[in-house]
Enzyme design. Sequence first.
Site, PDB file in Angstrom:
ATOM      1  N   THR A 166     -25.630 -35.578   9.189  1.00  0.00           N
ATOM      2  CA  THR A 166     -24.849 -34.358   9.453  1.00  0.00           C
ATOM      3  C   THR A 166     -23.379 -34.678   9.194  1.00  0.00           C
ATOM      4  O   THR A 166     -22.928 -34.578   8.061  1.00  0.00           O
ATOM      5  CB  THR A 166     -25.070 -33.828  10.891  1.00  0.00           C
ATOM      6  N   LYS A 187     -29.123 -42.146  11.426  1.00  0.00           N
ATOM      7  CA  LYS A 187     -27.968 -41.263  11.265  1.00  0.00           C
ATOM      8  C   LYS A 187     -27.285 -41.133  12.632  1.00  0.00           C
ATOM      9  O   LYS A 187     -27.919 -41.265  13.687  1.00  0.00           O
ATOM     10  CB  LYS A 187     -28.352 -39.889  10.724  1.00  0.00           C
ATOM     11  N   THR A 199     -29.728 -43.081  20.958  1.00  0.00           N
ATOM     12  CA  THR A 199     -28.435 -42.410  20.862  1.00  0.00           C
ATOM     13  C   THR A 199     -28.204 -41.676  19.562  1.00  0.00           C
ATOM     14  O   THR A 199     -27.086 -41.312  19.279  1.00  0.00           O
ATOM     15  CB  THR A 199     -27.319 -43.438  21.027  1.00  0.00           C
ATOM     16  N   GLU A 201     -16.965 -40.919  14.273  1.00  0.00           N
ATOM     17  CA  GLU A 201     -16.098 -39.869  13.746  1.00  0.00           C
ATOM     18  C   GLU A 201     -14.625 -40.298  13.811  1.00  0.00           C
ATOM     19  O   GLU A 201     -14.095 -40.547  14.884  1.00  0.00           O
ATOM     20  CB  GLU A 201     -16.354 -38.559  14.496  1.00  0.00           C
ATOM     21  N   ASN A 229     -13.904 -32.676  15.049  1.00  0.00           N
ATOM     22  CA  ASN A 229     -14.580 -31.981  16.138  1.00  0.00           C
ATOM     23  C   ASN A 229     -13.937 -30.690  16.605  1.00  0.00           C
ATOM     24  O   ASN A 229     -14.540 -29.924  17.349  1.00  0.00           O
ATOM     25  CB  ASN A 229     -14.771 -32.931  17.316  1.00  0.00           C
ATOM     26  N   SER A 268     -21.226 -28.392  16.005  1.00  0.00           N
ATOM     27  CA  SER A 268     -22.417 -29.261  16.071  1.00  0.00           C
ATOM     28  C   SER A 268     -23.451 -28.652  16.983  1.00  0.00           C
ATOM     29  O   SER A 268     -23.151 -27.851  17.838  1.00  0.00           O
ATOM     30  CB  SER A 268     -22.051 -30.634  16.573  1.00  0.00           C
TER      31      SER A 268
END
Lengths: 421, 421
Positions: free
Chosen positions: B168, B194, B205, B293, B416, B421
Amino acid sequence: MAKKTTSPAVSPFAPARFPALPAIAGLRLGAMAAGERYRKRADLTLMELAPGSSIAGVFTRSTMPGAPVLWCRKHIAKGKARAVVINAGNANVFTGRQGMDDVAATAKAVADAVGCKPSEVMVASTGVIGETLSVDRLVRAVPDLHGKLKGNQSKNAGWSQAAKAICTTDTFPKGASATAEIDGKVVTIAGIAKGSGMIAPDMATMLSFLFTDAKLPSSVLDDLLRWAVGQSYNCITVDGDTSTSDTVLLAATGQGAKHGKVTDAKDKRLASFKVALLSVCQDLAKQIVGDGEGASKFITIDVTGAASAKAARQIAMTIANSPLVKTAIAGEDANWGRIIMAVGRAGEKADRDKLSITIGGVVIAEAGHPHPDYREEQVVPHMKGQFIDIVVDVGVGRGKARVWTCDLTHGYIAINADYRS
Amino acid sequence: MAKKTTSPAVSPFAPARFPALPAIAGLRLGAMAAGERYRKRADLTLMELAPGSSIAGVFTRSTMPGAPVLWCRKHIAKGKARAVVINAGNANVFTGRQGMDDVAATAKAVADAVGCKPSEVMVASTGVIGETLSVDRLVRAVPDLHGKLKGNQSKNAGWSQAAKAICTTDTFPKGASATAEIDGKVVTIAGIAKGSGMIAPDMATMLSFLFTDAKLPSSVLDDLLRWAVGQSYNCITVDGDTSTSDTVLLAATGQGAKHGKVTDAKDKRLASFKVALLSVCQDLAKQIVGDGEGASKFITIDVTGAASAKAARQIAMTIANSPLVKTAIAGEDANWGRIIMAVGRAGEKADRDKLSITIGGVVIAEAGHPHPDYREEQVVPHMKGQFIDIVVDVGVGRGKARVWTCDLTHGYIAINADYRS
């Protein structure tokens, strides 16, 4: 829907001006530049209390508390204080034996100026960790600073001086006051606070100094303070990090209007006082959230329907501390999926098939799935505002809690990848 | 010492190319674009296992798990699987009854293509929460996708396709492999993963799919997987947030070199297999951290001298999740005061007067105060590097733990405050 999330020099939640705080009979306060760390600004604050003043305090639960916290914990047990001294810029934390000696030297200098025992001087510090204080500078500054206090009292200028001098990364000084009645006599509560980052609700979460002219023994102050802190400073979070120096003090001079003797915090005559104290604590706590590093949104999170109040608070705090929730709000995105994620992560009982989420009064999810009438446009105006209200009912009981937090923006990164705290 | 902390389009920790993963006898895999959410990229992945394959899995501890997690938990107990199907872009979480129906429909489509029972199809999803799947698109795509698998197997192209299609916000696909011996026979382990945000170590996780050609019953796979996950995926954190969809599956086809029967994970003949499995899991886990991220630094935190391994892990994770520690590292600032703060906040036993901190091999603090020989310049070259090593000894016992994390940068905020998401 993302917008730029850099932070302005001053928080958008800063009030237009510092509030006009009332004088508290028996309290004199002021600040001056001692040059410990900052240049050209006051960084040393002194608060002198009339003889007979009582005091109570709550402190960080960190297992690495600073030397000033250890000093206060030791001496506050007697419930008496004649002065509070605060330096900003150096937290005097992780400074070993030297740190303890430096606190003692500072307390002694203040005691000499005020005319009391060092054990009647409370000390608080905030700033860099792991650097030894330039204690000589502080000690040398004390007599001059003490000399200033009398003048400040008459003009009532001390509040603003002190509120500014205790700041570190704060973008505005924080003050609040309220009046109450005991036995029909008006008493006053006023206080200041500092805090912007390293804020989390594990006991007291920043520095706050509260004063009243009521006459209350330290045991009563202690009970009242713990009760008020539990519903104010312990309900806020900026970044989930807990300082090594967190300190909240409440002192009573007993120099205001004469009221009957109070010996128990449960005394019904304190009803109005409790309301006023909680109001001051919540006001200051919210100011800290509003000055959260890089904050662009002030977020109120209510969790209802939890197994207990404690469970509700744990869920609310998990939502409030989620970087994904905080960044979504910074981006003005009503990304309630991240709220679901945080509820799921909190580890407390929650019934997915009864769970509901309301943002800005719009029911987004209900009974375990998105509300059929929900359209994202409905909540856009709310998300664009400065105050975001989130209500989550987890559908298992009657426990509830409210916490306050702010969003996570580029401003937080800029401040903390730069500033050495 | 601050530097710009925006993130590049691809993580600096991305490998130059996707690794050449070996074929696993009895496994065929591939991916294609089903158009569920993404345009012009593969988002539906299918893995077909030979008859007789065994499987085990670990799943998120979230109390709000997605429908695919509920499906897998129910069916994996039998320990058998013939296929794994994964869609990226929509997590099928908080989708109520419809979500369960959609998983069942997807599993049935795959079962029809493969020729097995739906209960032998494991399903995983990742992406947006709270939106119903366009399940018809997925179902329609399955026969074509299944038709592709045979060709992929011969060219061994499936690994790279699958590793990309499950992503993603990941900036690079993640794969790893290793070989081991059982009874002197060479067996192979290979897998993909991923994960980039919403990463925290509360059970599995992220998504990871591991395969071996060894012949191992599901009970053995289950024990081995839990052991390996505890030292890999459960030791990483990006932002402390835990997904509702976390899934790690380990399947054994039994189609490789023939070895003796194994019925117990404690069997000494598995020594080499365990090393290989842990190596693959740690490699993938570290790739996830490296793709955290906005990550610009890869951080390894060792905590020693704790009361127990659990206490050490709690302290290490508190340091790893501290926004103040993560932003300091982003700013290349060896701000060890924030490490002290995090240790103090962790709530585990630590002796301030014995505590030591070492960064990049330089002893910064020892015995409760800064090391007298420490000068900040000593650690500057290390802080400017991409790999940051922190060792904290808390001086109370023999418990130790190692965790991996990344820094917190403007890139995290940008990703973010924007991505849903």
